[in-house]
Design a protein around this motif. Structure first.
Motif, PDB file in Angstrom:
ATOM      1  N   MET A  74       0.839  -1.202   0.000  1.00  0.00           N
ATOM      2  CA  MET A  74       0.000   0.000   0.000  1.00  0.00           C
ATOM      3  C   MET A  74       0.874   1.252   0.000  1.00  0.00           C
ATOM      4  O   MET A  74       1.926   1.290   0.645  1.00  0.00           O
ATOM      5  CB  MET A  74      -0.955  -0.032   1.186  1.00  0.00           C
ATOM      6  CG  MET A  74      -1.875  -1.251   1.159  1.00  0.00           C
ATOM      7  SD  MET A  74      -3.064  -1.361   2.522  1.00  0.00           S
ATOM      8  CE  MET A  74      -4.169  -0.006   2.120  1.00  0.00           C
ATOM      9  N   ARG A  75       0.419   2.250  -0.702  1.00  0.00           N
ATOM     10  CA  ARG A  75       1.207   3.469  -0.887  1.00  0.00           C
ATOM     11  C   ARG A  75       1.270   4.305   0.389  1.00  0.00           C
ATOM     12  O   ARG A  75       2.323   4.789   0.773  1.00  0.00           O
ATOM     13  CB  ARG A  75       0.600   4.286  -2.035  1.00  0.00           C
ATOM     14  CG  ARG A  75       1.392   5.521  -2.418  1.00  0.00           C
ATOM     15  CD  ARG A  75       0.925   6.052  -3.752  1.00  0.00           C
ATOM     16  NE  ARG A  75      -0.526   6.066  -3.864  1.00  0.00           N
ATOM     17  CZ  ARG A  75      -1.192   6.313  -4.980  1.00  0.00           C
ATOM     18  NH1 ARG A  75      -0.518   6.536  -6.091  1.00  0.00           N
ATOM     19  NH2 ARG A  75      -2.494   6.327  -5.014  1.00  0.00           N
ATOM     20  N   ASP A  76       0.133   4.493   1.058  1.00  0.00           N
ATOM     21  CA  ASP A  76       0.052   5.314   2.265  1.00  0.00           C
ATOM     22  C   ASP A  76      -0.087   4.382   3.469  1.00  0.00           C
ATOM     23  O   ASP A  76      -1.189   3.957   3.821  1.00  0.00           O
ATOM     24  CB  ASP A  76      -1.137   6.273   2.179  1.00  0.00           C
ATOM     25  CG  ASP A  76      -1.159   7.296   3.296  1.00  0.00           C
ATOM     26  OD1 ASP A  76      -0.535   7.038   4.350  1.00  0.00           O
ATOM     27  OD2 ASP A  76      -1.799   8.352   3.125  1.00  0.00           O
ATOM     28  N   THR A  97       5.208  -1.198   2.305  1.00  0.00           N
ATOM     29  CA  THR A  97       5.207  -0.062   1.389  1.00  0.00           C
ATOM     30  C   THR A  97       5.616  -0.510  -0.013  1.00  0.00           C
ATOM     31  O   THR A  97       6.105  -1.623  -0.227  1.00  0.00           O
ATOM     32  CB  THR A  97       6.183   1.023   1.866  1.00  0.00           C
ATOM     33  OG1 THR A  97       7.526   0.526   1.747  1.00  0.00           O
ATOM     34  CG2 THR A  97       5.919   1.396   3.327  1.00  0.00           C
ATOM     35  N   SER A  98       5.461   0.396  -0.950  1.00  0.00           N
ATOM     36  CA  SER A  98       5.818   0.103  -2.334  1.00  0.00           C
ATOM     37  C   SER A  98       7.323   0.035  -2.534  1.00  0.00           C
ATOM     38  O   SER A  98       7.795  -0.319  -3.623  1.00  0.00           O
ATOM     39  CB  SER A  98       5.215   1.163  -3.268  1.00  0.00           C
ATOM     40  OG  SER A  98       5.594   2.470  -2.850  1.00  0.00           O
ATOM     41  N   ASP A  99       8.118   0.362  -1.482  1.00  0.00           N
ATOM     42  CA  ASP A  99       9.577   0.255  -1.570  1.00  0.00           C
ATOM     43  C   ASP A  99      10.096  -1.084  -1.070  1.00  0.00           C
ATOM     44  O   ASP A  99      11.298  -1.341  -1.122  1.00  0.00           O
ATOM     45  CB  ASP A  99      10.235   1.372  -0.738  1.00  0.00           C
ATOM     46  CG  ASP A  99       9.893   2.759  -1.247  1.00  0.00           C
ATOM     47  OD1 ASP A  99       9.762   2.899  -2.483  1.00  0.00           O
ATOM     48  OD2 ASP A  99       9.745   3.677  -0.425  1.00  0.00           O
ATOM     49  N   ALA A 111       7.220  -5.896  -2.879  1.00  0.00           N
ATOM     50  CA  ALA A 111       6.544  -5.070  -3.890  1.00  0.00           C
ATOM     51  C   ALA A 111       7.091  -5.348  -5.279  1.00  0.00           C
ATOM     52  O   ALA A 111       6.395  -5.178  -6.281  1.00  0.00           O
ATOM     53  CB  ALA A 111       6.686  -3.594  -3.537  1.00  0.00           C
ATOM     54  N   PRO A 119       0.716  -3.835  -6.650  1.00  0.00           N
ATOM     55  CA  PRO A 119       0.116  -3.053  -5.573  1.00  0.00           C
ATOM     56  C   PRO A 119      -1.244  -3.622  -5.162  1.00  0.00           C
ATOM     57  O   PRO A 119      -1.933  -4.271  -5.948  1.00  0.00           O
ATOM     58  CB  PRO A 119      -0.045  -1.664  -6.204  1.00  0.00           C
ATOM     59  CG  PRO A 119       0.923  -1.630  -7.339  1.00  0.00           C
ATOM     60  CD  PRO A 119       0.992  -3.029  -7.851  1.00  0.00           C
ATOM     61  N   GLU A 153      -8.611   2.804   0.627  1.00  0.00           N
ATOM     62  CA  GLU A 153      -7.217   2.887   0.165  1.00  0.00           C
ATOM     63  C   GLU A 153      -6.937   2.004  -1.040  1.00  0.00           C
ATOM     64  O   GLU A 153      -5.844   1.470  -1.217  1.00  0.00           O
ATOM     65  CB  GLU A 153      -6.249   2.544   1.313  1.00  0.00           C
ATOM     66  CG  GLU A 153      -6.421   3.386   2.563  1.00  0.00           C
ATOM     67  CD  GLU A 153      -6.293   4.875   2.298  1.00  0.00           C
ATOM     68  OE1 GLU A 153      -5.381   5.260   1.540  1.00  0.00           O
ATOM     69  OE2 GLU A 153      -7.101   5.661   2.843  1.00  0.00           O
TER      70      GLU A 153
END
Length: 320
Positions: free
Chosen positions: A16-18, A59-61, A65, A70, A307
């Motif tokens: 998830m991005r946030d 996170t996307s990092d 991922a 995503p 989200e």
């Protein structure tokens, strides 16, 4: 004789991005216990627990991922031996990704090639993460993860992979169909109005095949649409139906290919669950629950308010 399951679920992975908004969604709004993963080069991540299933949110990092996509990204299994897991996958016709040996939390891992596992990256680890969960701020309303929804093009291949190959039992199969009931009305200014119904007509393209495969505390709901995407109105603009469900799955296949589609959360009180999330601004595609699979009532949330993750509630009656 059925094969033994390849391992046990270590977690269901989400990217998830946030991540702060994700914490609020799962811990505060959905009232799930939460734990933080130790800091590592893999990036920030936390987990929530629903029944016997851990959902890992990264996170996307993160390393995972790069292996998945995503949203609902992958499923991780704990195995006794990575080398034995590789042998088991090879016998099942499942290819591994030789270029990726790092898993969640920096653990050594084996990853499946998602092209050979119906679009789902499967991660295999031989060590479990130790997590300390803290309770949600309010009384829980979710019992467990009821199922993971999966969009597929070939349900027979999916059964070969997850039942014959990886050893999980097939709980049941289902075919969903939609019929139109014609109503003919005659209105006369002298004799009044009469009406009658004719025999139901199968709605063209409105249907899907579903397999339910039990993987410990949850089921995989593997869904194959019976025709290309056919949507009468935009998704989310009206409550769901068989036709809308079939169209949504076919549309997901067109846009993203096979893979994980949604998470169904089991609740003992559907009305309470819908009311509770509405107070946090989560909109419902189904403001009133509707019939679902296997003696259930279901209600989908609008992913634009969760989200980007497609979630829904499930309330199930015991089978008589």
């Amino acid at each position: 004789m059925s094969a033994m399951p390849v391992g046990s679920i270590e977690h269901v992975g989400l990217v998830m991005r946030d991540i702060d908004a994700a914490r609020r969604l799962f811990h505060e709004h959905l009232r799930l216990p939460i734990a933080e993963y130790p800091k590592s080069a893999d990036g920030e991540a936390f987990a929530v627990r629903a029944g016997g299933t851990t959902l890992r949110v990264a996170t996307s990092d993160s390393a995972e991922a790069k292996c998945g996509r995503p949203g609902i990204s992958h499923i991780a299994f704990k195995v006794k031996s990575l080398s034995q897991a590789k042998e088991r996958l090879a016998k099942a016709g499942i290819q591994t990704n030789p270029g990726t040996t790092s898993g969640s939390c920096g653990r050594e891992a084996v990853w499946s090639d998602p092209a050979t596992t119906n679009g789902i990256p499967l991660q295999f680890v031989d060590k479990s993460a130790v997590l300390d969960f803290k309770p949600p701020p309010r009384a829980p309303m979710i019992e467990r993860v009821d199922h993971l929804g999966i969009a597929c093009r070939d349900s027979r291949r999916a059964q070969e992979v997850y039942v014959s190959g990886l050893g999980w039992p097939l709980e049941s199969t289902q075919t969903d169909s939609e019929f139109l009931i014609p109503i003919e009305i005659t209105s006369n200014d002298k004799y009044g109005a009469t009406s009658h119904t004719r025999a139901p007509i199968p709605a063209v393209g409105a249907g899907l095949i579903a397999l339910f495969v039990t993987v410990e505390d949850l089921d995989l709901e593997i869904m194959q649409p019976l025709s290309p995407a056919t949507l009468r109105v935009p998704l989310g603009s009206i409550p769901g139906s068989v036709g809308q469900d079939q169209g949504a799955i076919a549309q997901a296949l067109d846009k993203r290919g096979e893979g994980l589609l949604h998470i169904g959360f089991r609740t003992p009180d559907m009305r309470n669950a819908i009311s509770a999330v509405a107070k946090h601004g989560i909109k419902m595609i189904d403001p009133v629950s509707r019939p679902g699979a296997r003696n259930s009532q279901i209600a989908f949330m609008d992913r634009r308010t969760t989200e980007g993750i497609l979630l829904h509630f499930v309330e199930r009656r015991p089978l008589d």
